[in-house]
Design a protein around this motif. Sequence first.
Motif, PDB file in Angstrom:
ATOM      1  N   LYS A  34       0.847  -1.186   0.000  1.00  0.00           N
ATOM      2  CA  LYS A  34       0.000   0.000   0.000  1.00  0.00           C
ATOM      3  C   LYS A  34       0.888   1.244   0.000  1.00  0.00           C
ATOM      4  N   ILE A  35       0.314   2.363  -0.387  1.00  0.00           N
ATOM      5  CA  ILE A  35       1.067   3.604  -0.509  1.00  0.00           C
ATOM      6  C   ILE A  35       1.182   4.258   0.866  1.00  0.00           C
ATOM      7  N   PRO A  36       2.380   4.642   1.291  1.00  0.00           N
ATOM      8  CA  PRO A  36       2.559   5.269   2.607  1.00  0.00           C
ATOM      9  C   PRO A  36       1.830   6.607   2.711  1.00  0.00           C
ATOM     10  N   PRO A  37       1.539   7.039   3.930  1.00  0.00           N
ATOM     11  CA  PRO A  37       0.844   8.316   4.134  1.00  0.00           C
ATOM     12  C   PRO A  37       1.612   9.492   3.533  1.00  0.00           C
ATOM     13  N   LEU A  38       0.880  10.423   2.968  1.00  0.00           N
ATOM     14  CA  LEU A  38       1.382  11.673   2.394  1.00  0.00           C
ATOM     15  C   LEU A  38       2.192  11.471   1.118  1.00  0.00           C
ATOM     16  N   TRP A  39       2.237  10.285   0.589  1.00  0.00           N
ATOM     17  CA  TRP A  39       2.850  10.088  -0.733  1.00  0.00           C
ATOM     18  C   TRP A  39       1.753  10.324  -1.776  1.00  0.00           C
ATOM     19  N   ASP A  40       1.373  11.591  -1.922  1.00  0.00           N
ATOM     20  CA  ASP A  40       0.156  11.931  -2.659  1.00  0.00           C
ATOM     21  C   ASP A  40       0.366  12.937  -3.786  1.00  0.00           C
ATOM     22  N   GLY A  41       1.614  13.302  -4.058  1.00  0.00           N
ATOM     23  CA  GLY A  41       1.865  14.274  -5.120  1.00  0.00           C
ATOM     24  C   GLY A  41       1.818  15.718  -4.673  1.00  0.00           C
ATOM     25  N   GLN A  42       1.652  15.984  -3.381  1.00  0.00           N
ATOM     26  CA  GLN A  42       1.538  17.356  -2.875  1.00  0.00           C
ATOM     27  C   GLN A  42       2.684  17.745  -1.943  1.00  0.00           C
ATOM     28  N   THR A  43       3.733  16.948  -1.908  1.00  0.00           N
ATOM     29  CA  THR A  43       4.824  17.198  -0.959  1.00  0.00           C
ATOM     30  C   THR A  43       5.526  18.525  -1.220  1.00  0.00           C
ATOM     31  N   ALA A  44       5.826  18.835  -2.462  1.00  0.00           N
ATOM     32  CA  ALA A  44       6.539  20.082  -2.772  1.00  0.00           C
ATOM     33  C   ALA A  44       5.745  21.295  -2.319  1.00  0.00           C
ATOM     34  N   GLU A  45       4.438  21.250  -2.486  1.00  0.00           N
ATOM     35  CA  GLU A  45       3.609  22.378  -2.041  1.00  0.00           C
ATOM     36  C   GLU A  45       3.668  22.529  -0.526  1.00  0.00           C
ATOM     37  N   ARG A  46       3.678  21.396   0.188  1.00  0.00           N
ATOM     38  CA  ARG A  46       3.791  21.478   1.642  1.00  0.00           C
ATOM     39  C   ARG A  46       5.136  22.083   2.054  1.00  0.00           C
ATOM     40  N   ILE A  47       6.202  21.674   1.377  1.00  0.00           N
ATOM     41  CA  ILE A  47       7.523  22.210   1.702  1.00  0.00           C
ATOM     42  C   ILE A  47       7.583  23.705   1.427  1.00  0.00           C
ATOM     43  N   ALA A  48       7.069  24.120   0.270  1.00  0.00           N
ATOM     44  CA  ALA A  48       7.095  25.553  -0.074  1.00  0.00           C
ATOM     45  C   ALA A  48       6.309  26.368   0.937  1.00  0.00           C
ATOM     46  N   SER A  49       5.172  25.849   1.370  1.00  0.00           N
ATOM     47  CA  SER A  49       4.351  26.569   2.351  1.00  0.00           C
ATOM     48  C   SER A  49       5.077  26.727   3.672  1.00  0.00           C
ATOM     49  N   ILE A  50       5.779  25.658   4.094  1.00  0.00           N
ATOM     50  CA  ILE A  50       6.500  25.711   5.381  1.00  0.00           C
ATOM     51  C   ILE A  50       7.683  26.661   5.295  1.00  0.00           C
ATOM     52  N   ILE A  51       8.496  26.524   4.259  1.00  0.00           N
ATOM     53  CA  ILE A  51       9.710  27.338   4.195  1.00  0.00           C
ATOM     54  C   ILE A  51       9.393  28.810   3.994  1.00  0.00           C
ATOM     55  N   SER A  52       8.249  29.098   3.383  1.00  0.00           N
ATOM     56  CA  SER A  52       7.870  30.505   3.185  1.00  0.00           C
ATOM     57  C   SER A  52       7.576  31.205   4.507  1.00  0.00           C
ATOM     58  N   GLN A  53       7.361  30.434   5.567  1.00  0.00           N
ATOM     59  CA  GLN A  53       7.096  31.013   6.887  1.00  0.00           C
ATOM     60  C   GLN A  53       8.380  31.377   7.610  1.00  0.00           C
ATOM     61  N   PHE A  54       9.556  31.069   6.989  1.00  0.00           N
ATOM     62  CA  PHE A  54      10.841  31.383   7.609  1.00  0.00           C
ATOM     63  C   PHE A  54      11.649  32.287   6.690  1.00  0.00           C
ATOM     64  N   PRO A  55      11.224  33.552   6.534  1.00  0.00           N
ATOM     65  CA  PRO A  55      11.868  34.452   5.560  1.00  0.00           C
ATOM     66  C   PRO A  55      13.311  34.772   5.957  1.00  0.00           C
TER      67      PRO A  55
END
Length: 364
Positions: A343-364
């Motif tokens: 089975k496919i592991p959690p969060l292996w859904d094609g949206q990881t890069a967007e999550r990373i960009a959202s997080i790193i944008s909070q640390f200017p």
Amino acid sequence: MKILSIAGVRPNFVKVAPLHRAFLAHPSIESKIIHTGQHHDAVMSDVFFDQFHLPQPDYYLNVPPGSASLQTADIIQKFDRVIQAEQPDWVVVVGDVTSTLACALGAAQNGVRVAHVEAGLRSGDRQMPEERNRIVTDALADLLFATDHTSCDNLRREGIPANRIYLVGNVMIDSLVQYRAKANALTTVERLGLIKKDYVLLTMHRPFNVDTEAGLCRLLRVVNNTATLRPVVFPVHPRTRTNLIRFGLFDALATSPNVHLLEPLGYLEFINLMENAALVITDSGGVQEETTYLHVPCLTFRPSTERPITLDYGTNQLVADLSPDTAGQMAEKILAGQINPGKIPPLWDGQTAERIASIISQFP
């Protein structure tokens, strides 16, 4: 905010492509790509810029071939000049290759914050250069983006503060999700005269498998044993080809019956062959993850893996004793239908890069 993303070898481009797109989608982020040149071959790097529609890298460091130590020193020296010119807010490194470690160290030495994508992967085998690269890069990183819960646990055990660790999923799967349909539209299988789900795809490039005559002789036995069961498709890594020729073994492999030797493939062509294979035999880390997502059985010819989630969740099995006979027995069972669908592991859904960009944008 200015981010420099580092790529140097084949798997890096698969991960940097979705990250670069996700960074550009944030109006506050200026994203630039640095190509170290660790892989010089066009089929190992340039083709990825074409297939992923990436712009040409903003900097090409043109690191010459050589030992890991020499390449590390050369990358740090050249990357230092890039840092001085660009004054980035973040350097994003992916994976575990020489370029990853060198640019993380170069950034840290200049006081530039480092984000490590695929942080926390551990095989427990420090004889592997990739394991050493992972450990040191994670120790230097300010933000650590993990693919799974096991990686997060590894980081916490090593004393990394919890507020620097983020479980985001697998950015390599982002590219697979985006380009899977395009890959499936290719006729690579048919052009090779193969039948879907009736061949074995094999890749080998790790030093312990291909840098010694003993390792290459094991590899030939794996290929020949498997070829008695199904046709074997083997895209030959430049490192593997060079060593096969050096030890006088290439002709023996090239004349093996039921074996299709190929030049290294582009990403789309390789995914096409992978998804339609009955079985994949590999020593690659990324292939373990891609086969897990695609539900394709995989045998990993290595004593350990830094991706145990592919064993726990996915379709991967470890040939830990590096025995061609063991590999043959396991392959025979899988090809006879004894398959773990996984089975496919959690969060292996094609949206990881967007999550990373959202997080790193909070640390200017």
